[in-house]
Design an enzyme around this catalytic site. Structure first.
Site, PDB file in Angstrom:
ATOM      1  N   ASN A  86       1.036  -1.283  -0.003  1.00  0.00           N
ATOM      2  CA  ASN A  86      -0.231   0.134  -0.648  1.00  0.00           C
ATOM      3  C   ASN A  86       1.052   0.711  -0.010  1.00  0.00           C
ATOM      4  O   ASN A  86       0.184   1.968   0.427  1.00  0.00           O
ATOM      5  CB  ASN A  86      -0.863  -0.331   0.969  1.00  0.00           C
ATOM      6  CG  ASN A  86      -2.015  -0.761   1.260  1.00  0.00           C
ATOM      7  OD1 ASN A  86      -1.674  -1.611   1.746  1.00  0.00           O
ATOM      8  ND2 ASN A  86      -3.262  -1.248   0.105  1.00  0.00           N
ATOM      9  N   HIS A  87       2.207   1.096  -0.832  1.00  0.00           N
ATOM     10  CA  HIS A  87       2.845   2.170  -0.912  1.00  0.00           C
ATOM     11  C   HIS A  87       2.859   3.029  -1.891  1.00  0.00           C
ATOM     12  O   HIS A  87       3.724   1.984  -3.027  1.00  0.00           O
ATOM     13  CB  HIS A  87       4.418   1.857  -0.130  1.00  0.00           C
ATOM     14  CG  HIS A  87       4.230   1.183   1.094  1.00  0.00           C
ATOM     15  ND1 HIS A  87       4.133   1.738   2.081  1.00  0.00           N
ATOM     16  CD2 HIS A  87       4.581  -0.200   1.013  1.00  0.00           C
ATOM     17  CE1 HIS A  87       4.016   1.051   3.556  1.00  0.00           C
ATOM     18  NE2 HIS A  87       4.698  -0.545   2.746  1.00  0.00           N
TER      19      HIS A  87
END
Length: 212
Positions: A86-87
């Site tokens: 989720n970066h």
């Protein structure tokens, strides 16, 4: 009594995989589990459907892991999946804030490791990669993009080193669909598969098909 682990022993994947998001073809693919906690607990990372996350309601469509038959996975290999990625590098802040967590997830797609591939010790397979039939991943390599059938890659990031055979041979090998053969045919032709004489293999296949 639990058998002591040793480098000469291994796990057959179809016997140990419980995650419904991992799909194993056939009964011959294996993992050398001597130095860790086994295929599901140590090799496959961040994939929804393990012992804890299988109780969760998915927030997005889950990327799948597909492993063919006769795949050889050496010790301490890592297969990264998309469940915790989720970066967002296209955002100004990389931090995965929970109030934006649904928007931050970007699927990398399914990961495919095709029949007869060999993943060398401590190699790492990144999410969404396809490794072709008969490919070799050298030890300690980091695979960030697709690997062609019957090729050898090495390094970080992994780069093409060579093809195992001439292009015409690879084309014919793929056309044979060796790993989809019925068990009787595979076993009958196994001596020719364990041999570098391609003309002999072709003749043996032709003879078998003519008689059967």
């Amino acid at each position: 009594m639990r058998q002591e682990k040793h480098w000469s022993t291994f796990q057959l994947l179809h016997e140990v995989v419980t995650n419904k998001n991992i799909h194993i073809k056939g009964t011959h693919s294996y993992y050398s589990d001597c130095w860790d906690n086994g295929f599901e607990d140590s090799v496959v990372r961040y994939l929804h459907g393990d012992k804890i996350s299988r109780q969760w309601e998915p927030r997005w469509e889950i990327d799948q892991l597909h492993i063919g038959d006769y795949v050889c996975i050496a010790a301490e290999v890592i297969i990264l999946m998309g469940g915790n990625h989720n970066h967002r590098t296209d955002w100004f802040c990389l931090y995965p804030f929970m109030d934006f967590i649904d928007d931050s997830y970007a699927s990398k797609g399914d990961t495919h490791i095709h029949d007869g591939a060999w993943l060398g010790m401590r190699s790492m397979i990144m999410p969404g990669v396809t490794i072709g039939e008969g490919a070799v991943i050298a030890a300690n390599s980091v695979v960030t993009k697709n690997v062609e059938p019957y090729s050898v890659v090495a390094g970080s990031p992994a780069k093409h080193v060579k093809y195992r055979f001439e292009p015409s041979v690879i084309e014919e090998l793929l056309s044979f669909k060796v790993y989809d053969w019925p068990t009787d045919k595979f076993n009958a032709l196994k001596p020719h598969l364990c041999n570098p004489d391609f003309e002999q293999l072709k003749q043996a296949i032709a003879s078998y098909d003519e008689l059967n």
